[in-house]
Design an enzyme around this catalytic site. Structure first.
Site, PDB file in Angstrom:
ATOM      1  CB  THR B  77      33.919  35.903  37.811  1.00 44.00           C
ATOM      2  OG1 THR B  77      34.905  36.646  38.311  1.00 44.00           O
ATOM      3  CG2 THR B  77      33.205  35.867  39.648  1.00 44.00           C
ATOM      4  CD  GLN B 184      45.407  34.409  35.340  1.00 40.03           C
ATOM      5  OE1 GLN B 184      47.193  34.010  34.307  1.00 40.03           O
ATOM      6  NE2 GLN B 184      45.098  35.341  35.707  1.00 40.03           N
ATOM      7  CG  HIS B 206      39.382  38.580  29.980  1.00 42.68           C
ATOM      8  ND1 HIS B 206      40.669  39.594  30.723  1.00 42.68           N
ATOM      9  CD2 HIS B 206      38.201  37.639  31.102  1.00 42.68           C
ATOM     10  CE1 HIS B 206      40.284  39.179  32.003  1.00 42.68           C
ATOM     11  NE2 HIS B 206      38.912  38.696  32.350  1.00 42.68           N
ATOM     12  CB  CYS B 328      49.835  50.183  49.100  1.00 44.51           C
ATOM     13  SG  CYS B 328      50.378  50.592  50.860  1.00 44.51           S
TER      14      CYS B 328
END
Lengths: 145, 390
Positions: B77, B184, B206, B328
């Site tokens: 990030t 990724q 990571h 959700c």
């Protein structure tokens, strides 16, 4: 996000799942776009007692757990008592819900009310309560569209 | 199939990966013996500085760049923020336009949105149904006001791999910089910064067996961007903060191992294809992402009439770690922007499941995932009021 043990129990082992073919009232709330739909079936006897209640729910863990708990809370109760069911009571019975999932309990309350409204309509009884027009869809997913 | 607490199948490697034992082994001496500050003049410091530069050279070697083009950061990030904000601020006034895509990670999207609020113009390029960038739209949008084109190399949700060299060429023709978020991709597919032709590239430890809390940004020699973190002038004056040497060594070691094991990714891709085939044999399902131009470990399938969080919770109970793009399960309650960008109806986005496999997964794992998913989908469909088969 962590669910309480009670929520997980009602999600994994939901009570009263299914349909009542000769139900006296059927209510559906929610919207597949929101990610949850609840359908409630009630069987009401001559004395106005909810003898049986079943549900079918499309939705997340909380949607299923709140449906299950709501059916448990109104089963065997009179229509008048069932109308007093609040989402807060469902949350409390489930030992809490994550804040983003509170709307599921609102949906469960409204599903019960929608089934009772349908029962009133079938019997030609005047409704002494109002149904929310939008149910869960006052939520982010709809507002942003 | 009964709940099994003993067996766990980890199929969420796109979220994070376990730290490799070899990586821990490489890191431990830095904590125990080689704990000096690389900026110090004394022996302890000089020793740490040598270790730092060796690690940088190792990492650069794997990434196809020069050691002095690689800057260590705290995470992916930060690298994404630095590349985009750094390029935007450096070009401010001359070039105020930023071009990105609709399927970026939030580290890029939110950065672009923040710059938008500061007055920069941001264009979000669309993708086709497989998640491939609309290159015609990109060509139309890139102009002499464009500071940077920021496109994800391989998508974290659907695994689609973009033609980054082509995208970089389009950006460069207009004199714009090209940045790719390769968080990724690195560790899963060969990533060569020079071959890709990009000006900047971000990665995160990571995601490939290094610990959390370490990332890097490749900045091509000659590319000038503003600093994000000022201070004592570390990383050749461009990213201050005392170097996190144990983690940097861990990141370099993990990159080496990923390169050594790249051949095994063919086996992982075969597992992926078997998993896709098995999941698509469940009725009312569809694959999300490109059928072939996708990360070797990525599987993303939507199941109609069921909701993703419910599936993930059940799979977890059955010993499988997976994830979903359903609203959700997110904090925002919005379904995945990536799934919506590929044109998936909202209902289907709610019913998505992502499995991300690694070297550690076996054929047996895949067969178990298929059987468990089938059982979970059937179970949830039986109680779904919208399932026509009920």
């Amino acid at each position: 996000m962590v669910y309480s043990e009670k929520v997980m129990d009602h999600f994994m082992n939901p009570r009263n799942v299914g349909e009542i073919p000769d139900a006296d009232g059927v209510g559906t709330v929610g919207n597949p776009k929101c990610g949850d739909i609840m359908k409630m079936f009630i069987k009401v006897n001559d004395k106005g007692i909810i003898e049986d209640v079943k549900f079918k729910t499309f939705g997340c863990g909380a949607a299923i757990a709140t449906s299950s708990m709501a059916t448990e809370l109104v089963k065997g109760k009179s229509i008048e008592e069932a109308l007093k069911l609040t989402n807060a009571a469902v949350v409390e019975a489930l030992e809490g819900l994550p804040p983003v999932k509170i709307h599921c309990s609102v949906l469960a309350e409204e599903a019960i009310k929608a089934a009772i409204a349908d029962y009133y309509k079938r019997r030609g009884i005047e409704m002494n309560f109002t149904l929310s027009e939008h149910s869960c869809c006052e939520r982010e997913c709809d507002r942003k569209k | 199939m009964q709940e099994n607490n003993k067996r766990r199948i980890y199929a969420d490697n796109a979220a994070t990966t376990p730290v490799l034992p070899e990586v821990v082994e490489a890191m431990l001496p830095i904590f125990y013996d080689n704990w000096g500050n690389p900026s110090s003049l004394h022996e302890e410091g000089r020793r740490a500085a040598r270790t730092l530069e060796t690690a940088r050279a190792t990492a650069a070697g794997v990434l196809g760049c020069q050691p002095e083009e690689l800057y260590f950061t705290s995470c992916g990030t930060e690298s994404d923020n630095w590349a985009i904000k750094g390029a935007a601020y450096a070009a401010k006034g001359r070039r105020n336009k930023i071009i990105t895509s609709k399927i970026e990670h939030h580290a890029v999207l939110s950065t672009c949105e923040a710059l938008e609020k500061e007055g920069f113009e941001v264009k979000y390029i669309g993708v086709d149904q497989d998640g491939l960038l609309d290159l015609d739209e990109l060509r139309r949008e890139v102009d002499d006001k464009t500071a940077i084109v920021a496109i994800i190399l391989a998508n974290n949700e659907i695994g689609t791999i973009q033609p980054i060299s082509e995208i970089a060429e389009i950006a460069h023709k207009a004199g714009a910089l090209c940045f790719t978020d390769a968080v990724q991709a690195v560790g899963s597919i060969p990533v060569d910064a020079k071959e890709l032709g990009v000006d900047m590239l971000s990665l995160s430890g990571h995601k490939f067996g290094a610990p959390k809390g370490i990332g890097a940004l490749y900045i091509k020699k000659g590319v000038r961007i503003k600093n994000l973190i000022d201070g004592g002038g570390h990383e050749r004056g461009r990213r201050s903060g005392t170097e996190n040497l144990p983690y940097i060594v861990g990141l370099a070691r993990a990159l080496e191992i990923a390169q050594e094991r790249m051949g095994d990714m063919r086996r992982v891709a075969a597992l992926r294809d078997r998993l896709i085939e098995g999941l698509l044999s469940i009725p009312h399902s569809r694959l999300n992402g490109h059928p072939t131009k996708r990360l070797p470990g990525n599987v993303n399938v939507s199941f109609e009439y069921v909701e993703g969080e419910s599936m993930v919770l059940w799979l977890d109970k059955m010993g499988i770690a997976a994830s979903t793009g359903s609203a959700c399960s997110s904090k925002s309650l919005d379904p995945s922007h990536v799934l919506l960008a590929i044109g998936l109806p909202v209902e289907m986005a709610h019913g998505s499941l992502r499995f991300s496999l690694s070297h550690a997964n076996t054929e047996e794992d895949v067969e178990y995932i298929i059987a468990a998913t089938r059982e979970v989908v059937e179970k949830l469909r039986r109680m779904s009021p919208i399932y026509p088969g009920a």
